[in-house]
Design a protein around this motif. Structure first.
Motif, mmCIF file in Angstrom:
data_model
loop_
_atom_site.group_PDB
_atom_site.id
_atom_site.type_symbol
_atom_site.label_atom_id
_atom_site.label_comp_id
_atom_site.label_asym_id
_atom_site.label_seq_id
_atom_site.Cartn_x
_atom_site.Cartn_y
_atom_site.Cartn_z
ATOM 1 N N LYS A 30 39.977 14.671 88.847
ATOM 2 C CA LYS A 30 38.560 14.887 89.125
ATOM 3 C C LYS A 30 38.021 13.858 90.103
ATOM 4 C CE LYS A 30 35.707 12.386 85.725
ATOM 5 N NZ LYS A 30 34.498 12.141 86.529
ATOM 6 N N GLN A 31 36.989 14.276 90.841
ATOM 7 C CA GLN A 31 36.308 13.413 91.798
ATOM 8 C C GLN A 31 35.107 12.741 91.120
ATOM 9 O OE1 GLN A 31 37.618 12.939 94.953
ATOM 10 N NE2 GLN A 31 39.270 14.140 94.019
ATOM 11 N N PRO A 32 34.579 11.656 91.703
ATOM 12 C CA PRO A 32 33.482 10.913 91.053
ATOM 13 C C PRO A 32 32.250 11.764 90.741
ATOM 14 C CG PRO A 32 34.430 9.610 92.821
ATOM 15 C CD PRO A 32 35.080 10.954 92.908
ATOM 16 N N HIS A 33 31.976 12.777 91.569
ATOM 17 C CA HIS A 33 30.766 13.577 91.334
ATOM 18 C C HIS A 33 30.968 14.637 90.246
ATOM 19 C CE1 HIS A 33 32.989 16.449 93.851
ATOM 20 N NE2 HIS A 33 32.205 17.381 93.348
ATOM 21 N N GLN A 34 32.198 14.851 89.804
ATOM 22 C CA GLN A 34 32.470 15.901 88.832
ATOM 23 C C GLN A 34 32.347 15.382 87.398
ATOM 24 O OE1 GLN A 34 36.450 16.853 90.419
ATOM 25 N NE2 GLN A 34 35.669 18.890 90.960
ATOM 26 N N LYS A 35 31.932 16.269 86.505
ATOM 27 C CA LYS A 35 31.869 15.953 85.075
ATOM 28 C C LYS A 35 32.833 16.868 84.333
ATOM 29 C CE LYS A 35 27.063 14.326 84.775
ATOM 30 N NZ LYS A 35 27.391 12.975 84.287
ATOM 31 N N ILE A 36 33.606 16.279 83.416
ATOM 32 C CA ILE A 36 34.538 17.062 82.599
ATOM 33 C C ILE A 36 34.176 16.874 81.127
ATOM 34 C CG2 ILE A 36 36.921 17.351 81.849
ATOM 35 C CD1 ILE A 36 37.873 16.827 84.576
ATOM 36 N N ILE A 37 33.977 17.997 80.454
ATOM 37 C CA ILE A 37 33.577 17.988 79.045
ATOM 38 C C ILE A 37 34.647 18.702 78.240
ATOM 39 C CG2 ILE A 37 31.859 18.798 77.371
ATOM 40 C CD1 ILE A 37 30.882 18.274 81.005
ATOM 41 N N GLY A 38 35.063 18.076 77.154
ATOM 42 C CA GLY A 38 36.066 18.669 76.278
ATOM 43 C C GLY A 38 35.484 19.097 74.946
ATOM 44 N N LYS A 88 41.615 10.654 77.115
ATOM 45 C CA LYS A 88 41.736 11.597 78.233
ATOM 46 C C LYS A 88 40.716 11.318 79.334
ATOM 47 C CE LYS A 88 43.578 15.141 75.144
ATOM 48 N NZ LYS A 88 44.976 15.104 75.589
ATOM 49 N N LYS A 89 39.895 10.267 79.138
ATOM 50 C CA LYS A 89 38.925 9.843 80.156
ATOM 51 C C LYS A 89 37.956 10.967 80.531
ATOM 52 C CE LYS A 89 41.740 6.141 82.147
ATOM 53 N NZ LYS A 89 42.634 6.035 81.001
ATOM 54 N N LEU A 90 37.336 11.529 79.499
ATOM 55 C CA LEU A 90 36.364 12.594 79.696
ATOM 56 C C LEU A 90 34.966 12.015 79.862
ATOM 57 C CD1 LEU A 90 37.609 15.027 76.883
ATOM 58 C CD2 LEU A 90 38.405 14.845 79.252
ATOM 59 N N ASP A 91 34.059 12.821 80.393
ATOM 60 C CA ASP A 91 32.660 12.400 80.501
ATOM 61 C C ASP A 91 31.903 12.645 79.204
ATOM 62 O OD1 ASP A 91 32.282 11.651 83.471
ATOM 63 O OD2 ASP A 91 33.363 13.553 83.550
ATOM 64 N N ALA A 92 32.273 13.683 78.482
ATOM 65 C CA ALA A 92 31.628 13.993 77.205
ATOM 66 C C ALA A 92 32.554 14.884 76.398
ATOM 67 C CB ALA A 92 30.279 14.671 77.422
ATOM 68 N N ILE A 93 32.263 14.975 75.110
ATOM 69 C CA ILE A 93 33.081 15.821 74.240
ATOM 70 C C ILE A 93 32.193 16.418 73.158
ATOM 71 C CG2 ILE A 93 33.749 14.027 72.566
ATOM 72 C CD1 ILE A 93 36.628 15.316 72.767
ATOM 73 N N LEU A 137 29.192 13.639 72.084
ATOM 74 C CA LEU A 137 29.420 12.232 72.396
ATOM 75 C C LEU A 137 29.755 12.110 73.876
ATOM 76 C CD1 LEU A 137 31.472 12.992 69.643
ATOM 77 C CD2 LEU A 137 30.842 10.617 69.297
ATOM 78 N N ASP A 138 29.321 11.030 74.531
ATOM 79 C CA ASP A 138 29.696 10.852 75.919
ATOM 80 C C ASP A 138 30.252 9.454 76.164
ATOM 81 O OD1 ASP A 138 27.569 9.095 76.180
ATOM 82 O OD2 ASP A 138 26.423 10.325 77.579
ATOM 83 N N ASN A 139 30.713 9.220 77.388
ATOM 84 C CA ASN A 139 31.369 7.953 77.702
ATOM 85 C C ASN A 139 30.383 6.808 77.918
ATOM 86 O OD1 ASN A 139 30.294 8.702 80.150
ATOM 87 N ND2 ASN A 139 32.267 8.905 81.206
ATOM 88 N N GLN A 140 29.092 7.073 77.740
ATOM 89 C CA GLN A 140 28.079 6.022 77.786
ATOM 90 C C GLN A 140 27.645 5.601 76.390
ATOM 91 O OE1 GLN A 140 27.281 4.788 80.898
ATOM 92 N NE2 GLN A 140 28.878 6.238 81.519
#
Length: 400
Positions: A321-329, A348-353, A375-378
């Protein structure tokens, strides 16, 4: 019955076309879902369906042009109805009414009420293919949709009442109902315009032979709801799904796959152009090591089935993924759902789950409803109480 003060209010305008009969199902479904419904029926629509039918289904008088021109209300009827509505639905939208709306004309109760209101307007056109494809009709349609108040539903293709096969069929009532619920949640905002949303849905099947496979009970309903919500918020949506008993919404690019390998190939192909990637599919963890092109006789089935892992699709997506993309699991769990979801989010270094339980009533696989913890990575956490999967999809887009 719901508390009247908390009920959403939907005004339905019925145009003069054969598809008017379908609106009965929509009105009935809206009422049963706890929505307060009022109906305006045009004079030509009364050639297809009676005000009595619509009044019976909505549990309220259906308004006609005869009501509009009579001074029997304390305030002008079109003003009263326009201020009352949280959402205005026009179905079927005819070429005649479309032309009036596109040019700001008002010569009946329906069109006057549109101009006297400020709420979002959902349009479900229906007409003969040649009529729908006329340059003037398409120009009116495009011009009207430049106004952010108006939300247009795509027409379906198929056998029309005139025996013509082509575009022009009105969207089916369940699809209109889903759009209505979305607009009542968002109040008409389109915060995903210009965004490309890539969604995976349903379960994969890992075959031992042409008829036997390793699978799971996922139906893809959550992914379907995510696609609907994204579409209704203005996104360009691609839905990659396993075998499903439902049809993808009109306007969504749907790609059917069977195995995890097929899903991986499609997801990686569409990844570069996506802004938001949501992996809601229940992908198999393992597959039979050996595959037989012909059905194995029962006597030839292995006593011990050799297995091998399938690709970790979401991990691959996250790595590329690129910096502007968000991946949610998604993490479907029983027992403690938060700890394994956090581990998956970080590993898995996701942005949110989305952590959702599969061992509680009316949630998880196959259900029309769900509950979850986001939950998110913040470090943000949001608890979602039981609700429909479409509502949960909107909560997720609000969250991310």
């Amino acid at each position: 019955m719901p508390n009247p003060k908390s009920m959403k209010r939907v005004l339905v305008g019925v145009g003069g076309g054969i598809a008017a009969y379908k609106v009965c199902e929509l009105i009935s479904t809206l009422f049963k879902s706890g929505v307060e419904v009022r109906v305006i029926v045009t004079s030509t629509a009364q050639e297809f369906i009676t005000p009595l039918t619509l009044a019976t289904l909505s549990r309220h008088q259906a308004y006609t042009d005869e009501d509009f021109w009579q001074a029997k209300y304390s305030r002008p009827l079109h003003i009263e109805l326009g201020e009352w509505a949280d959402l205005f639905v026009i179905a079927p939208l005819t070429a005649n009414t479309l032309a009036k709306l596109a040019h700001g004309m008002a010569d009946n109760l329906l069109t006057n009420t549109v101009l006297a209101s400020t709420c979002p307007v959902l349009l479900a056109p229906a007409m003969n293919t040649e009529m729908w494809e006329q340059l003037t009709v398409q120009r009116n349609w495009r011009d009207l949709l430049t106004d952010s108040r108006y939300h247009g539903m795509s027409t379906a293709s198929g056998l029309l009442a005139c025996d013509r096969v082509g575009a022009g069929r009105m969207a089916e009532p369940p699809e209109i109902f889903a759009y209505v619920k979305s607009l009542l949640h968002t109040a008409g905002k389109r915060d995903l315009i210009g965004k490309r949303v890539l969604i995976s849905a349903g379960g994969t099947r890992e075959h031992l032979d042409p008829v036997r496979f390793i699978g799971n009970p996922s139906t893809g309903k959550m992914g379907l709801a995510l696609a609907q919500a994204a579409l209704h918020r203005g996104a360009n949506v691609t839905l990659v799904h396993g075998l499903a008993s439902w049809n993808a919404p009109l306007g969504v690019q749907a790609i059917s796959v069977i195995s995890a390998m097929e899903m991986q190939q499609v997801m990686l192909e569409y990844l570069p152009n996506a802004d938001v990637i949501i992996m809601s599919a229940a992908v198999a963890d393992v597959k039979p090591r050996d595959y037989s092109l012909e059905k194995l006789p029962k006597r030839s089935l292995p006593q011990d089935l050799p297995l091998e892992p399938v690709p970790d699709i979401i991990a691959q997506l996250a790595r590329q993924k690129q910096p502007h993309q968000k991946i949610i699991g998604f993490a479907a769990q029983n027992g403690d759902i938060v700890k394994p979801a956090l581990e998956k989010l970080q590993k898995k270094k996701l942005d949110a789950i989305v952590a959702n339980p599969i061992d509680q009533p009316d949630s998880g696989f196959g259900s029309d409803n769900n509950k979850a913890i986001f939950l998110d990575n913040q470090g943000r956490i949001m608890v979602i109480e039981p609700c429909s999967k479409l509502e949960m999809a909107h909560h997720l887009f609000d969250f991310i």
